[in-house]
Design a protein around this motif. Structure first.
Motif, short mmCIF file in Angstrom:
data_model
loop_
_atom_site.label_atom_id
_atom_site.label_comp_id
_atom_site.label_asym_id
_atom_site.label_seq_id
_atom_site.Cartn_x
_atom_site.Cartn_y
_atom_site.Cartn_z
N UNK A 113 0.83 -1.20 0.00
CA UNK A 113 0.00 0.00 0.00
C UNK A 113 0.86 1.25 0.00
N UNK A 114 0.20 2.39 -0.02
CA UNK A 114 0.87 3.68 -0.16
C UNK A 114 1.01 4.36 1.19
N UNK A 115 2.20 4.80 1.49
CA UNK A 115 2.46 5.66 2.65
C UNK A 115 2.22 7.09 2.18
N UNK A 116 1.13 7.70 2.61
CA UNK A 116 0.75 9.03 2.12
C UNK A 116 1.82 10.08 2.45
N UNK A 117 2.43 9.94 3.62
CA UNK A 117 3.47 10.89 3.98
C UNK A 117 4.65 10.82 3.03
N UNK A 118 5.10 9.61 2.71
CA UNK A 118 6.19 9.43 1.75
C UNK A 118 5.76 9.91 0.37
N UNK A 119 4.52 9.65 0.00
CA UNK A 119 3.99 10.08 -1.31
C UNK A 119 4.08 11.60 -1.45
N UNK B 181 13.02 -0.66 -4.14
CA UNK B 181 11.77 -1.41 -4.07
C UNK B 181 10.63 -0.56 -3.51
N UNK B 182 10.61 0.69 -3.90
CA UNK B 182 9.59 1.62 -3.42
C UNK B 182 8.22 1.15 -3.90
N UNK B 183 7.28 0.93 -2.97
CA UNK B 183 5.96 0.42 -3.38
C UNK B 183 5.02 1.54 -3.81
N UNK B 184 3.91 1.12 -4.40
CA UNK B 184 2.88 2.07 -4.80
C UNK B 184 2.83 2.29 -6.30
N UNK B 185 1.74 2.85 -6.81
CA UNK B 185 1.57 3.09 -8.26
C UNK B 185 2.34 4.32 -8.73
N UNK B 186 3.66 4.23 -8.66
CA UNK B 186 4.51 5.37 -9.01
C UNK B 186 4.34 5.79 -10.46
N UNK B 187 4.32 4.81 -11.35
CA UNK B 187 4.25 5.11 -12.78
C UNK B 187 2.93 5.80 -13.12
N UNK C 288 -4.78 14.61 -13.26
CA UNK C 288 -5.56 14.41 -12.04
C UNK C 288 -5.11 15.42 -11.00
N UNK C 289 -6.05 16.12 -10.43
CA UNK C 289 -5.73 17.13 -9.43
C UNK C 289 -5.00 16.50 -8.25
N UNK C 290 -3.87 17.08 -7.87
CA UNK C 290 -3.11 16.61 -6.72
C UNK C 290 -2.07 15.56 -7.04
N UNK C 291 -2.11 14.99 -8.25
CA UNK C 291 -1.13 13.94 -8.58
C UNK C 291 0.28 14.51 -8.63
N UNK C 292 0.46 15.66 -9.22
CA UNK C 292 1.80 16.24 -9.35
C UNK C 292 2.42 16.54 -8.00
N UNK C 293 1.60 16.92 -7.04
CA UNK C 293 2.10 17.29 -5.71
C UNK C 293 2.22 16.11 -4.76
N UNK C 294 1.77 14.92 -5.19
CA UNK C 294 1.79 13.77 -4.31
C UNK C 294 0.63 13.74 -3.34
N UNK D 270 -2.83 -1.65 -6.14
CA UNK D 270 -3.01 -0.52 -5.23
C UNK D 270 -4.34 0.20 -5.45
N UNK D 271 -5.41 -0.57 -5.64
CA UNK D 271 -6.71 0.04 -5.93
C UNK D 271 -7.34 0.65 -4.68
N UNK D 272 -7.28 -0.06 -3.56
CA UNK D 272 -7.87 0.45 -2.33
C UNK D 272 -7.11 1.70 -1.88
N UNK D 273 -7.81 2.77 -1.68
CA UNK D 273 -7.19 4.01 -1.25
C UNK D 273 -6.76 4.90 -2.39
N UNK D 274 -6.89 4.43 -3.65
CA UNK D 274 -6.53 5.28 -4.78
C UNK D 274 -7.55 6.39 -4.96
N UNK D 275 -7.09 7.54 -5.38
CA UNK D 275 -7.96 8.70 -5.61
C UNK D 275 -8.47 8.76 -7.04
#
Length: 322
Positions: free
Chosen positions: A38-44, A82-88, A97-103, A119-124
């Protein structure tokens, strides 16, 4: 053509390695494994502040104004760590998508072909063939998805049903860029497992000698390097040209290097490499997941074959028949 990195590019790569070393070290990796990915929002958000997602947006749009060659360097470092999450997908969604550029937003992609969505759960938002799913459309899409077991503990997967799931993979240049950035992640993983294998071979003793002195181990390490460097050249060249055929070749080489290097690294580690505590298996499992994403081996081979043009006989006339 000169593919040597400029001083600015080296500084960019070094800066990202330092950032990930501080924000996502081995303890961070293991913590992510324990929580099931899953995604660590702080790291994102930290990645967003560093320009990871907005790297290719024009400066007048709030981006960094760099190009695909620089993005490849950052994704190579993400693959090493090995950074997780939908980086690409989030990187590609910057400006869409609004907010994507800023993480601030996490964006994943539904690639069709029956592939699960990562990483579907929690995706915006979700990139699909017809555009972007947000709001009520996204909620309905998520509600119709069911979790499936993932071989990679850092990549939760969901199987989506319905029309959107059956659509073709995201088309055009966006798909090509996604394939190349995924190849860059694979390249970073291949380079890292090579380093891990060499480091272990230099310190592990067996039968009174360092295992790195054994010819079989030397050959494995040499093969790993011989796979990594051609993949590096292919990825860097495709980032410069943006040619679909070269992107397909880069994806094939990088996928092969990531998977086979992880296997060889595991073999060099011996019995310890099979344990949960070692990180080798995480590289192998992620490499398998990435190899099927954005551009599979079969799809890349079709692109390469089409790029060859019509097949002509080597010899013409009746003389060819003897």
């Amino acid at each position: 053509m000169d593919f040597q990195l400029s001083d600015d590019q080296r500084a960019l790569r070094s800066g990202m390695r330092d950032l990930l070393g501080a924000a996502f070290d081995r303890d961070g990796l293991r913590a992510a494994v324990e929580r099931g990915g899953g995604v660590d929002r702080g790291l994102w958000r930290e990645l967003g502040a560093a320009g990871f997602f907005a790297l290719r947006l024009p400066e007048e749009s709030g981006g960094v104004g760099l190009g695909l060659p620089e993005a490849v360097l950052l994704f190579e470092e993400a693959g090493r760590a090995l950074l997780p999450g939908p980086l690409v997908a989030t990187h590609l969604a910057a400006g869409l998508v609004k907010g994507a550029a800023e993480g601030e937003a996490v964006v994943t992609a539904s690639q069709g072909g029956g592939l699960p969505v990562a990483d579907l759960r929690g995706a915006d938002a979700v990139l699909v063939a017809g555009g972007v799913l947000t709001g009520e459309e996204l909620a309905a899409f998520v509600a119709g998805a069911r979790p499936v077991r993932s071989m990679d503990p850092l990549t939760p997967l969901h199987r989506a049903e319905g029309l959107v799931a059956a659509a073709e993979a995201y088309p055009g240049a966006l798909r090509g860029d996604g394939a190349l950035l995924t190849a860059a992640e694979q390249l970073g993983s291949a380079a890292r497992t090579t380093e891990m294998a060499v480091q272990h071979a230099r310190t592990r003793e067996q039968f009174g000698s360092l295992i790195g002195s054994f010819q079989a181990v030397k050959h494995l390490c040499a093969d790993m390097l011989a796979r990594t460097e051609p993949a590096r050249g292919a990825v860097y060249a495709a980032a410069v040209t943006g040619d679909p055929v070269e992107i397909a070749a880069a994806k094939l080489l990088a996928d092969d290097a990531a998977v086979r290097n992880a296997r060889d690294c595991l073999q060099i580690h011996g019995g310890m490499g099979f344990t949960w505590e070692a990180d080798v298996h995480l590289h192998l499992k992620r490499a398998w997941i990435r190899a099927a994403r954005w551009l599979s081996a079969a799809e890349a081979e079709e692109i390469l074959a089409a790029g060859l043009g019509a097949v002509r006989p080597l010899y013409g006339g009746s003389a060819a028949l003897g």
